[in-house]
Every structure is written in C-alpha cells, then in structure tokens.
Design a protein around this motif. Structure first.
Motif, PDB file in Angstrom:
ATOM      1  N   GLN A  29       0.835  -1.200   0.000  1.00  0.00           N
ATOM      2  CA  GLN A  29       0.000   0.000   0.000  1.00  0.00           C
ATOM      3  C   GLN A  29       0.875   1.258   0.000  1.00  0.00           C
ATOM      4  OE1 GLN A  29      -2.641   0.421   3.389  1.00  0.00           O
ATOM      5  NE2 GLN A  29      -4.069   1.624   2.182  1.00  0.00           N
ATOM      6  N   ALA A  30       1.962   1.235   0.763  1.00  0.00           N
ATOM      7  CA  ALA A  30       2.870   2.389   0.798  1.00  0.00           C
ATOM      8  C   ALA A  30       3.542   2.597  -0.554  1.00  0.00           C
ATOM      9  CB  ALA A  30       3.910   2.210   1.895  1.00  0.00           C
ATOM     10  N   LEU A  31       3.890   1.500  -1.243  1.00  0.00           N
ATOM     11  CA  LEU A  31       4.472   1.626  -2.582  1.00  0.00           C
ATOM     12  C   LEU A  31       3.509   2.355  -3.517  1.00  0.00           C
ATOM     13  CD1 LEU A  31       6.157  -1.883  -2.937  1.00  0.00           C
ATOM     14  CD2 LEU A  31       7.341   0.330  -3.028  1.00  0.00           C
ATOM     15  N   GLN A  32       2.240   2.015  -3.433  1.00  0.00           N
ATOM     16  CA  GLN A  32       1.234   2.698  -4.265  1.00  0.00           C
ATOM     17  C   GLN A  32       1.086   4.157  -3.840  1.00  0.00           C
ATOM     18  OE1 GLN A  32      -2.313   0.295  -3.978  1.00  0.00           O
ATOM     19  NE2 GLN A  32      -1.653  -1.052  -5.634  1.00  0.00           N
ATOM     20  N   ALA A  33       1.117   4.400  -2.536  1.00  0.00           N
ATOM     21  CA  ALA A  33       0.935   5.754  -2.019  1.00  0.00           C
ATOM     22  C   ALA A  33       2.074   6.686  -2.423  1.00  0.00           C
ATOM     23  CB  ALA A  33       0.791   5.721  -0.499  1.00  0.00           C
ATOM     24  N   LEU A  34       3.271   6.146  -2.611  1.00  0.00           N
ATOM     25  CA  LEU A  34       4.393   6.992  -3.041  1.00  0.00           C
ATOM     26  C   LEU A  34       4.064   7.719  -4.339  1.00  0.00           C
ATOM     27  CD1 LEU A  34       7.503   4.715  -2.335  1.00  0.00           C
ATOM     28  CD2 LEU A  34       6.814   6.774  -1.078  1.00  0.00           C
ATOM     29  N   GLY A  35       3.365   7.040  -5.221  1.00  0.00           N
ATOM     30  CA  GLY A  35       3.004   7.637  -6.508  1.00  0.00           C
ATOM     31  C   GLY A  35       1.921   8.682  -6.422  1.00  0.00           C
ATOM     32  N   THR A  36       1.286   8.820  -5.273  1.00  0.00           N
ATOM     33  CA  THR A  36       0.241   9.831  -5.100  1.00  0.00           C
ATOM     34  C   THR A  36       0.777  11.102  -4.448  1.00  0.00           C
ATOM     35  OG1 THR A  36      -0.490   9.092  -2.904  1.00  0.00           O
ATOM     36  CG2 THR A  36      -1.479   7.997  -4.826  1.00  0.00           C
ATOM     37  N   LEU A  37       2.044  11.096  -4.046  1.00  0.00           N
ATOM     38  CA  LEU A  37       2.617  12.298  -3.442  1.00  0.00           C
ATOM     39  C   LEU A  37       2.725  13.392  -4.501  1.00  0.00           C
ATOM     40  CD1 LEU A  37       5.489  10.726  -1.292  1.00  0.00           C
ATOM     41  CD2 LEU A  37       3.193  11.414  -0.551  1.00  0.00           C
ATOM     42  N   PRO A  38       2.612  14.656  -4.099  1.00  0.00           N
ATOM     43  CA  PRO A  38       2.702  15.754  -5.080  1.00  0.00           C
ATOM     44  C   PRO A  38       4.012  15.693  -5.875  1.00  0.00           C
ATOM     45  CG  PRO A  38       2.061  16.579  -2.920  1.00  0.00           C
ATOM     46  CD  PRO A  38       2.417  15.139  -2.743  1.00  0.00           C
ATOM     47  N   ALA A  39       3.924  15.922  -7.167  1.00  0.00           N
ATOM     48  CA  ALA A  39       5.085  16.012  -8.063  1.00  0.00           C
ATOM     49  C   ALA A  39       5.998  14.794  -7.970  1.00  0.00           C
ATOM     50  CB  ALA A  39       5.882  17.294  -7.761  1.00  0.00           C
ATOM     51  N   THR A  40       5.416  13.643  -7.661  1.00  0.00           N
ATOM     52  CA  THR A  40       6.221  12.435  -7.438  1.00  0.00           C
ATOM     53  C   THR A  40       5.584  11.249  -8.141  1.00  0.00           C
ATOM     54  OG1 THR A  40       6.906  13.267  -5.276  1.00  0.00           O
ATOM     55  CG2 THR A  40       7.177  10.908  -5.641  1.00  0.00           C
ATOM     56  N   GLN A  41       6.433  10.436  -8.744  1.00  0.00           N
ATOM     57  CA  GLN A  41       5.947   9.168  -9.273  1.00  0.00           C
ATOM     58  C   GLN A  41       6.945   8.075  -8.940  1.00  0.00           C
ATOM     59  OE1 GLN A  41       7.149   9.944 -13.913  1.00  0.00           O
ATOM     60  NE2 GLN A  41       5.194   9.065 -13.515  1.00  0.00           N
ATOM     61  N   CYS A  42       6.407   6.908  -8.637  1.00  0.00           N
ATOM     62  CA  CYS A  42       7.237   5.736  -8.347  1.00  0.00           C
ATOM     63  C   CYS A  42       7.648   5.147  -9.690  1.00  0.00           C
ATOM     64  CB  CYS A  42       6.441   4.729  -7.513  1.00  0.00           C
ATOM     65  SG  CYS A  42       7.427   3.354  -6.916  1.00  0.00           S
ATOM     66  N   THR A  43       8.963   5.085  -9.930  1.00  0.00           N
ATOM     67  CA  THR A  43       9.448   4.631 -11.226  1.00  0.00           C
ATOM     68  C   THR A  43       9.910   3.180 -11.207  1.00  0.00           C
ATOM     69  OG1 THR A  43      11.562   5.677 -10.699  1.00  0.00           O
ATOM     70  CG2 THR A  43      10.057   6.916 -12.087  1.00  0.00           C
ATOM     71  N   ARG A  44      10.327   2.678 -10.056  1.00  0.00           N
ATOM     72  CA  ARG A  44      10.724   1.269  -9.903  1.00  0.00           C
ATOM     73  C   ARG A  44      10.511   0.865  -8.458  1.00  0.00           C
ATOM     74  NH1 ARG A  44      16.661   1.609 -12.506  1.00  0.00           N
ATOM     75  NH2 ARG A  44      16.017   1.914 -14.628  1.00  0.00           N
ATOM     76  N   CYS A  45      10.233  -0.418  -8.280  1.00  0.00           N
ATOM     77  CA  CYS A  45      10.193  -0.939  -6.916  1.00  0.00           C
ATOM     78  C   CYS A  45      10.763  -2.348  -6.908  1.00  0.00           C
ATOM     79  CB  CYS A  45       8.806  -0.879  -6.304  1.00  0.00           C
ATOM     80  SG  CYS A  45       7.547  -1.769  -7.176  1.00  0.00           S
ATOM     81  N   SER A  46      11.419  -2.665  -5.816  1.00  0.00           N
ATOM     82  CA  SER A  46      12.033  -3.980  -5.670  1.00  0.00           C
ATOM     83  C   SER A  46      10.979  -5.016  -5.319  1.00  0.00           C
ATOM     84  CB  SER A  46      13.089  -3.941  -4.556  1.00  0.00           C
ATOM     85  OG  SER A  46      12.459  -3.880  -3.288  1.00  0.00           O
ATOM     86  N   SER A  47      11.424  -6.242  -5.278  1.00  0.00           N
ATOM     87  CA  SER A  47      10.604  -7.312  -4.712  1.00  0.00           C
ATOM     88  C   SER A  47      10.450  -7.046  -3.215  1.00  0.00           C
ATOM     89  CB  SER A  47      11.319  -8.657  -4.893  1.00  0.00           C
ATOM     90  OG  SER A  47      11.582  -8.902  -6.244  1.00  0.00           O
ATOM     91  N   LEU A  48       9.546  -7.778  -2.602  1.00  0.00           N
ATOM     92  CA  LEU A  48       9.445  -7.744  -1.144  1.00  0.00           C
ATOM     93  C   LEU A  48      10.431  -8.750  -0.570  1.00  0.00           C
ATOM     94  CD1 LEU A  48       5.588  -7.611  -0.500  1.00  0.00           C
ATOM     95  CD2 LEU A  48       7.198  -5.715  -0.813  1.00  0.00           C
ATOM     96  N   TYR A  49      10.976  -8.428   0.582  1.00  0.00           N
ATOM     97  CA  TYR A  49      11.945  -9.286   1.273  1.00  0.00           C
ATOM     98  C   TYR A  49      11.525  -9.455   2.723  1.00  0.00           C
ATOM     99  CZ  TYR A  49      15.096  -8.631  -2.681  1.00  0.00           C
ATOM    100  OH  TYR A  49      15.657  -8.627  -3.934  1.00  0.00           O
ATOM    101  N   ARG A  50      11.727 -10.660   3.244  1.00  0.00           N
ATOM    102  CA  ARG A  50      11.517 -10.926   4.672  1.00  0.00           C
ATOM    103  C   ARG A  50      12.895 -10.877   5.334  1.00  0.00           C
ATOM    104  NH1 ARG A  50       7.313 -13.302   6.508  1.00  0.00           N
ATOM    105  NH2 ARG A  50       7.012 -14.525   4.620  1.00  0.00           N
ATOM    106  N   THR A  51      12.988 -10.112   6.419  1.00  0.00           N
ATOM    107  CA  THR A  51      14.267  -9.965   7.100  1.00  0.00           C
ATOM    108  C   THR A  51      14.072 -10.010   8.612  1.00  0.00           C
ATOM    109  OG1 THR A  51      14.137  -7.543   7.205  1.00  0.00           O
ATOM    110  CG2 THR A  51      15.155  -8.502   5.247  1.00  0.00           C
ATOM    111  N   ALA A  52      15.100 -10.448   9.288  1.00  0.00           N
ATOM    112  CA  ALA A  52      15.102 -10.401  10.747  1.00  0.00           C
ATOM    113  C   ALA A  52      15.307  -8.951  11.174  1.00  0.00           C
ATOM    114  CB  ALA A  52      16.218 -11.287  11.293  1.00  0.00           C
TER     115      ALA A  52
END
Length: 159
Positions: A29-52
């Motif tokens: 949801q946050a990845l999608q929301a990044l593209g809704t910020l003013p004057a901002t677009q999400c151009t690439r996103c990584s895979s999801l990772y599980r980490t300790a």
C-alpha cells in the motif's frame, strides 16, 4: 505575480519496512501511495523481502526499496513520507520499536545533507542487507555494495 518554474525532477530512493499487522500489505500500500505524493511518481520498486529485525525487536520485517522521481525538495519528501507513516498508524513509543510502517529516505539524487532532521545519504544504509539487497535489485550500480561481507550474516529472503 511571478510564477516559479517547476523543479527539475530528482531521482530518490526510499526504503520501506513493516513488522506489525499485515506487513506485506502495508508495504504494498505504501508503494502505491508513493506515486500519489505531489510532483512524485514511483518509477521502480524492488521485490518484497523478509528480514530479521536489525537493532530492533519484534517479528520479522517485510522490506522493499522504491525509486521515485520527484519535484519535491528532500525535506518536503521526508515530511510527505512521515505523513504516510502516520496515516498507516505509525507510533514511536521508543527507539527501534516494532512498526506498522517505516519509510526512510536513502538517497536524493547526488545530494548530501547533514541536519538535525535529515542526513543524506542515509548514514546506516550500507550496514543493512534489508536496504542494500533490494536497492541493488532496482539500481544495479549498487550491486557491489550489496555484496559487502559485513552484510553476509544478515538473514534476508526474497518473497
């Protein structure tokens, strides 16, 4: 009235993480929301990772990194990221507390900032596999840094 010309877009990188609730859904949801910020677009996103957790407690984190093109200044982008965290229910009861959403501004073009509110590049990004591995996935010039032996002991699993 004189109108200011729009800012030339800058490429910035944002680390996303969560380890409370449905962490994967929060990061998506946050990845999608990044593209809704003013004057901002999400151009690439990584895979999801599980980490300790690193320097933190609680359950495993779900992490990702996004590349954005933005006309916001670095401080404006940071404030917008913090607003997204608040919208996701982020609380800060103590340092490194488990979180519903964590958004860190890693890089802002070639910018260097050292202020009480913001340090760029992010001062600990090179010490964290949960940042460097997803960053290297979408920004190949970071691949050598992601293979640093200091990161080898940190558990990270691509989902």
């Amino acid at each position: 009235m004189t109108r200011m010309p729009p800012r030339v877009p800058v490429t910035a990188y944002v680390a996303l993480g969560a380890n409370l609730g449905d962490a994967a859904a929060a990061v998506r949801q946050a990845l999608q929301a990044l593209g809704t910020l003013p004057a901002t677009q999400c151009t690439r996103c990584s895979s999801l990772y599980r980490t300790a957790p690193v320097d933190a407690g609680g359950p495993d984190f779900i992490n990702a990194v996004a590349e954005v093109s933005t006309g916001l200044s670095a401080p404006e982008l940071l404030r917008a990221l913090q607003a997204l965290e608040q919208d996701a229910g982020r609380e800060r009861p103590y340092r490194h507390a488990p979180r519903t959403l964590d958004l860190d501004l890693l890089l802002y073009g070639d910018g260097r900032i050292d202020s009480p509110a913001l340090t760029l590049p992010h001062p600990r990004m090179g010490q964290r596999a949960f940042v460097m591995v997803p960053l290297a996935e979408i920004a190949p010039h970071w691949r050598a840094a992601a293979r640093d032996p200091a990161l080898a002991g940190q558990r990270i699993e691509r989902l």
